[in-house]
Enzyme design. Structure first.
Site, PDB file in Angstrom:
ATOM      1  N   ARG A  45     -12.619  -5.982   1.763  1.00 50.77           N
ATOM      2  CA  ARG A  45     -13.197  -7.332   1.706  1.00 50.77           C
ATOM      3  C   ARG A  45     -14.018  -7.585   2.961  1.00 50.77           C
ATOM      4  NH1 ARG A  45      -7.482  -9.708  -0.132  1.00 50.77           N
ATOM      5  NH2 ARG A  45      -6.997  -8.554   1.740  1.00 50.77           N
ATOM      6  N   LYS A 205       9.885   1.613  -7.645  1.00 55.23           N
ATOM      7  CA  LYS A 205       9.994   3.016  -7.213  1.00 55.23           C
ATOM      8  C   LYS A 205      11.042   3.757  -8.050  1.00 55.23           C
ATOM      9  CE  LYS A 205       8.757   1.651  -2.516  1.00 55.23           C
ATOM     10  NZ  LYS A 205       9.298   1.096  -1.274  1.00 55.23           N
ATOM     11  N   GLY A 302       5.057   1.947   6.454  1.00 55.51           N
ATOM     12  CA  GLY A 302       4.293   1.943   7.705  1.00 55.51           C
ATOM     13  C   GLY A 302       3.045   2.805   7.597  1.00 55.51           C
TER      14      GLY A 302
END
Ligand code: NDP
Ligand code: HSE
Length: 434
Positions: A45, A205, A302
């Site tokens: 964006r 998951k 992360g």
């Protein structure tokens, strides 16, 4: 050999990490892949911010379709998240005959069957190692390393944010909200953190793990999902005293009656390795009939750990670039025509052990009435603890042997209406993971 050209949709936590890993480790990656892997187009964006990171080596645009349809691009990496644009762009990339790498478990859990079918029809790969347990190569381990086995069950701590929160609450006495805020700062949490704390992300998951473990379709809507937001601190403390840790566990198990698909807070004996997975770390325990239990541990979220999985998928795509699609590893580890639709068990039919806590009036006959209701429901008590509360009440904790969940629910409904019961009964499941 010709370089593999990559289009990167998203340059946030995971996209930025992917850029860094591809840049920092370019030579080592080339030695492994046999080709260079180069990002040539990026969609974000905020174009200016992204151009500052990538410089002149790639163009930056707000138009993801431009990247997806760029004839120079061989592989599209989708790391924008969400289910609308991500789905459109992935489906268009497949239609354009491009391979796809994605970290988007929410999208695959809901639309995986459609996406994998489209990719098979087009002869392209959709790789998703980063979608489950971040940097841990759990998908590859189950799909390839354990290919000899009939997988019996998988139990995982596969949401870093909720594990971080539980660890902080237990070890540092942080409140739920303090710990969640810290996880968000560290970049672990989803755009909508209720996905993390209500077990939805782990369920996304788990549905992928179950598919590659058992060769069944992706079935998020049949997964039982409970989170940690209503977990009481006193249960974390009671569990600790009794020799257990509470973890948000994602479990899938195959039995003759069907397949279990469930995510919920679970008491695990403290001596189990899984009980000692702390902070944002993830672990996936997989039991196969030939190999026995195997454990995969590492950072489940992360920037760089997740990028590690994205780039490993890119290396796989680069290595198999000129390979006949029929000779590539199937998306879900089983040949598409060999997938089977084994029924998913209802929670009533799941068998587990239970932790039950309730406050009662401390007077003769109370324990006998409780024990009678449990016995009538075929629930055997493994141990019982009682603690006085004030002058007239007591807190009682039962740890049951294995029982059918439907029986436990029936018994709890009866117990809840006994006149001497003064609290809602807390019911948590216990797993011994043997
Ligand atoms: P971020 O929010 O950090 O990054 C999202 C990126 O996508 C940003 O660069 C953003 O652009 C871009 N983007 C969003 N919407 C658009 C749009 N409409 N058009 C163009 N670009 C857009 O997300 P994460 O990197 O954390 O997560 C990405 C995916 O990876 C998700 O599916 C997530 O579930 C998954 N994942 C995340 C992990 C993590 O540890 N964070 C771990 C494993 C999987 P801009 O920068 O300009 O805002
Ligand atoms: N929000 C996810 C987690 C990111 O906390 O585990 C990794 O999928």
């Amino acid at each position: 050999m010709k370089a593999v050209k990559v289009g990167l949709l998203g340059l946030g936590v995971v996209g930025g990490g992917t850029w860094k890993v591809l840049t920092n480790n370019a030579d080592e990656i080339q030695r492994r892949a046999g080709r260079r892997i180069e990002v040539v187009g990026v969609a974000v964006r905020d174009v200016q911010k992204a151009q500052g990171l990538v410089g002149d080596s790639a163009y930056v645009t707000q138009d993801g379709m431009r990247v997806v349809r760029d004839p120079d691009i061989d592989v599209v990496v989708e790391v924008i998240g969400g289910e609308t644009l991500a789905r459109e762009w992935i489906m268009e990339a497949i239609a354009q005959g491009k391979h796809v790498v994605t970290a988007n478990k929410a999208l695959l859990a809901r639309h995986g069957n459609e996406i994998f079918a489209a990719a098979e029809a087009k002869g392209v790969t959709v790789a998703f190692e980063a979608a489950v347990a971040g940097g841990i190569p759990a998908i590859k381990a189950i799909r390839e390393g354990l290919a000899a086995n009939q997988i019996q069950w998988v139990a995982g701590i596969i949401n870093g944010t909720s594990n971080f929160i539980l660890s902080e609450m237990r070890s540092r006495g942080q409140s739920f909200h303090e710990a969640l805020a810290e996880a968000q700062l560290l970049g672990y949490a989803e755009a909508d953190p209720t996905f993390d704390v209500e077990g939805v992300d782990a369920a996304h998951k788990l549905t992928l793990l179950a598919s590659i473990a058992f060769g069944i379709p992706v079935q998020f809507n049949k997964t039982h999902t409970e989170g940690i937001s209503h977990l009481a601190r006193e249960d974390i403390a009671h569990a600790e005293r009794l020799g257990y840790r509470i973890k948000l566990l994602a479990i899938t198990r195959r039995s003759e009656r069907g397949i279990e698909l469930r995510v919920h807070p679970t008491l695990i004996p403290t001596e189990r390795l899984l009980a000692n997975v702390e902070g944002a770390m993830n672990a996936v325990l997989v039991s196969g009939d030939a190999v026995g239990p195997t454990l995969y541990y590492g950072q489940g979220a992360g920037e760089l750990p997740t990028a590690s999985a994205v780039v490993a998928d890119l290396v796989d795509v680069a290595r198999a670039f000129d390979v006949d699609p029929a000779h590539r590893v199937p998306h879900l580890g089983f040949q598409p025509e060999s997938m089977v639709d084994i029924p998913i068990l209802s929670m009533d039919d799941v068998v587990s052990s239970y932790y039950l806590r309730l406050r009662v009036e401390d007077r003769p006959g109370v324990l006998a009435d409780l024990a009678r209701i449990l016995a009538d429901a075929d629930i055997s008590i493994g141990s019982m603890f009682q603690e006085p509360h004030g002058d007239n009440d007591a807190d009682i904790i039962f740890l049951s042997h294995e029982a059918r969940e439907g029986n436990v629910e029936d018994a709890l409904r009866k117990i809840q209406y006994l006149p001497f019961v003064k609290s809602k009964v807390t019911r948590l499941r216990m797993e011994h993971l043997l």
